[in-house]
Design an enzyme around this catalytic site. Structure first.
Site, PDB file in Angstrom:
ATOM      1  N   SER A  28       0.821  -1.222   0.000  1.00 36.65           N
ATOM      2  CA  SER A  28       0.000   0.000   0.000  1.00 36.65           C
ATOM      3  C   SER A  28       0.844   1.256   0.000  1.00 36.65           C
ATOM      4  O   SER A  28       1.674   1.456   0.885  1.00 36.65           O
ATOM      5  CB  SER A  28      -0.862   0.064   1.261  1.00 36.65           C
ATOM      6  N   HIS A  59      -3.448   0.663  -5.303  1.00 37.21           N
ATOM      7  CA  HIS A  59      -2.867  -0.516  -5.958  1.00 37.21           C
ATOM      8  C   HIS A  59      -3.176  -0.449  -7.456  1.00 37.21           C
ATOM      9  O   HIS A  59      -4.325  -0.272  -7.856  1.00 37.21           O
ATOM     10  CB  HIS A  59      -3.451  -1.799  -5.367  1.00 37.21           C
ATOM     11  N   HIS A  81      -5.461  -9.240  -1.550  1.00 41.18           N
ATOM     12  CA  HIS A  81      -5.533  -9.423  -0.094  1.00 41.18           C
ATOM     13  C   HIS A  81      -6.595 -10.450   0.276  1.00 41.18           C
ATOM     14  O   HIS A  81      -7.627 -10.553  -0.391  1.00 41.18           O
ATOM     15  CB  HIS A  81      -5.875  -8.101   0.596  1.00 41.18           C
ATOM     16  N   TYR A  83      -8.554 -10.179   2.746  1.00 34.81           N
ATOM     17  CA  TYR A  83      -9.798  -9.506   3.153  1.00 34.81           C
ATOM     18  C   TYR A  83     -10.672  -9.085   1.979  1.00 34.81           C
ATOM     19  O   TYR A  83     -11.812  -8.679   2.155  1.00 34.81           O
ATOM     20  CB  TYR A  83      -9.500  -8.288   4.053  1.00 34.81           C
ATOM     21  N   GLU A  84     -10.136  -9.187   0.761  1.00 38.01           N
ATOM     22  CA  GLU A  84     -10.962  -8.862  -0.398  1.00 38.01           C
ATOM     23  C   GLU A  84     -11.884 -10.030  -0.754  1.00 38.01           C
ATOM     24  O   GLU A  84     -12.715  -9.910  -1.656  1.00 38.01           O
ATOM     25  CB  GLU A  84     -10.075  -8.485  -1.586  1.00 38.01           C
ATOM     26  N   ALA A 111       2.849  -1.896   4.167  1.00 34.38           N
ATOM     27  CA  ALA A 111       2.620  -0.866   5.169  1.00 34.38           C
ATOM     28  C   ALA A 111       2.100  -1.606   6.397  1.00 34.38           C
ATOM     29  O   ALA A 111       1.316  -2.539   6.268  1.00 34.38           O
ATOM     30  CB  ALA A 111       1.572   0.113   4.661  1.00 34.38           C
ATOM     31  N   MET A 209      -1.955  -6.788   7.133  1.00 38.54           N
ATOM     32  CA  MET A 209      -2.978  -7.664   6.541  1.00 38.54           C
ATOM     33  C   MET A 209      -2.489  -8.343   5.262  1.00 38.54           C
ATOM     34  O   MET A 209      -3.303  -8.701   4.402  1.00 38.54           O
ATOM     35  CB  MET A 209      -4.224  -6.834   6.214  1.00 38.54           C
ATOM     36  N   SER A 210      -1.191  -8.506   5.119  1.00 47.73           N
ATOM     37  CA  SER A 210      -0.686  -9.074   3.857  1.00 47.73           C
ATOM     38  C   SER A 210       0.624  -9.824   4.100  1.00 47.73           C
ATOM     39  O   SER A 210       0.914 -10.225   5.228  1.00 47.73           O
ATOM     40  CB  SER A 210      -0.440  -7.944   2.850  1.00 47.73           C
ATOM     41  N   ASN A 233       1.843   3.835  10.844  1.00 44.23           N
ATOM     42  CA  ASN A 233       1.047   4.357  11.972  1.00 44.23           C
ATOM     43  C   ASN A 233       1.363   3.501  13.188  1.00 44.23           C
ATOM     44  O   ASN A 233       1.797   2.357  13.040  1.00 44.23           O
ATOM     45  CB  ASN A 233      -0.448   4.237  11.648  1.00 44.23           C
ATOM     46  N   HIS A 245      -6.915   4.535   6.557  1.00 39.77           N
ATOM     47  CA  HIS A 245      -6.124   4.203   5.373  1.00 39.77           C
ATOM     48  C   HIS A 245      -5.489   5.474   4.792  1.00 39.77           C
ATOM     49  O   HIS A 245      -4.431   5.410   4.163  1.00 39.77           O
ATOM     50  CB  HIS A 245      -7.020   3.513   4.340  1.00 39.77           C
TER      51      HIS A 245
HETATM   52  N1  HPA Z   1      -2.977  -2.712  11.193  1.00 35.19           N
HETATM   53  C1  HPA Z   1      -3.128  -3.546  10.158  1.00 35.19           C
HETATM   54  N2  HPA Z   1      -2.694  -3.279   8.939  1.00 35.19           N
HETATM   55  C2  HPA Z   1      -2.078  -2.100   8.738  1.00 35.19           C
HETATM   56  C3  HPA Z   1      -1.906  -1.171   9.771  1.00 35.19           C
HETATM   57  C4  HPA Z   1      -2.385  -1.496  11.065  1.00 35.19           C
HETATM   58  O1  HPA Z   1      -2.258  -0.729  12.049  1.00 35.19           O
HETATM   59  N3  HPA Z   1      -1.249  -0.102   9.230  1.00 35.19           N
HETATM   60  C5  HPA Z   1      -1.047  -0.399   7.918  1.00 35.19           C
HETATM   61  N4  HPA Z   1      -1.541  -1.607   7.613  1.00 35.19           N
END
Ligand code: HPA
Length: 271
Positions: A28, A59, A81, A83-84, A111, A209-210, A233, A245
């Site tokens: 991402s 993406h 992903h 989650y998709e 990320a 998540m990846s 973050n 996001h």
């Molecule tokens: N959690 C999950 N996935 C992420 C995060 C997070 O804090 N930041 C970027 N991708």
């Protein structure tokens, strides 16, 4: 599924993808790195029958084949992903396509949220290992023996020797690089503060998540993996503010130059 991989291999061979020894999966907000390759050729996922297309903002959904430092690189500008809604076996397509094209080393990037309280947004983390709490596994289902064994070893999925070399290279080149454990959750919700406290207790430094499915598939078929997380973050509950996001993409944009310098170093001197 195998047919889809062969279709992708044919399309990529037509643009010289079979010269590639290096694979790159860009997470991402990090996809722009592929634009720095020389003599770029593109294959859109949508032009490969059976290939999924990610709907996540940021993406680009294409393979980019190009050269850098005299080496041929095949990059996935955008990944799929869990989650998709895809089964994790679908997440193996890109890596297995790369394997059949001759890729030996793979850099996976993402990320991620900072779980380790010593990190801050912008921290670059070399992935030493992962914890798979996604609830899935890309190798569930039929085992394709041509890619690897039914019960693959996972004691060295993020190649130990390459990690040691990269840490040395980063220090020599003045790039700050932490090293830590990446925890995968399914998403798409960001985690709860309680989940992040648990993540810290069980030894995670970053959460996302990846990456884990692709890494498992790469290790399964004998591709050496280096993983880099950009902490975009602090994970849920660390700071008294919600996660978004937008924040992830903004931090990725700010850190893009340092990230690119690290990837350059990996392509030039490590792979
Ligand atoms: N959690 C999950 N996935 C992420 C995060 C997070 O804090 N930041 C970027 N991708």
């Amino acid at each position: 599924m195998i047919e889809t991989i062969y279709r992708a291999v044919e399309k990529l061979k037509a643009v010289g993808g079979d010269k590639a020894t290096i694979g790159l999966i860009l997470g991402s907000g990090l996809g722009d790195y592929a634009e720095t390759l020389d003599n770029k050729r593109f294959v859109n996922y949508s032009d490969i029958e059976g290939y999924p297309v990610s709907e996540v903002h940021g993406h680009k959904n294409r393979f980019v084949v190009g050269e850098k430092y005299g080496k041929t690189v095949i990059a996935m500008q955008g990944r799929f992903h869990y989650y998709e809604g895809y089964p994790q076996s679908v997440l193996s397509l890109g890596v297995r396509t790369m394997k059949l094209l001759g890729v030996q080393n793979l850099l996976v990037t993402n990320a991620a949220g900072g779980v380790n309280l010593g990190y801050k947004p912008g921290t670059l983390m070399l992935i030493s290992d992962h914890i798979n709490l996604s609830g899935g596994n890309p190798l569930i289902g039929k085992n394709y023996d041509e890619f690897g064994v039914r019960f693959p070893d996972q004691s060295n999925v993020y190649d130990k020797k390459l990690r040691a070399e990269l840490k040395e290279l980063a220090t020599k080149n003045g790039i700050e690089l932490e090293e830590g454990v990446y925890l995968m959750m399914s998403g798409p919700c960001y985690e709860t503060p309680a989940e992040i406290r648990m993540a810290r207790i069980i030894g995670a430094d970053a959460v996302g998540m990846s990456t884990v499915p692709e890494t498992m598939c790469a290790a399964h078929c004998g591709i050496k993996v280096v993983g880099i997380s950009l902490i975009t973050n602090m994970a849920a509950g660390v700071l008294d503010q919600p996660l978004s996001h937008t924040e992830v993409n903004e931090t990725a944009a700010i850190a893009a130059e340092r990230f690119a310098a690290l990837v350059d170093l990996i392509l030039k001197d490590l792979f």
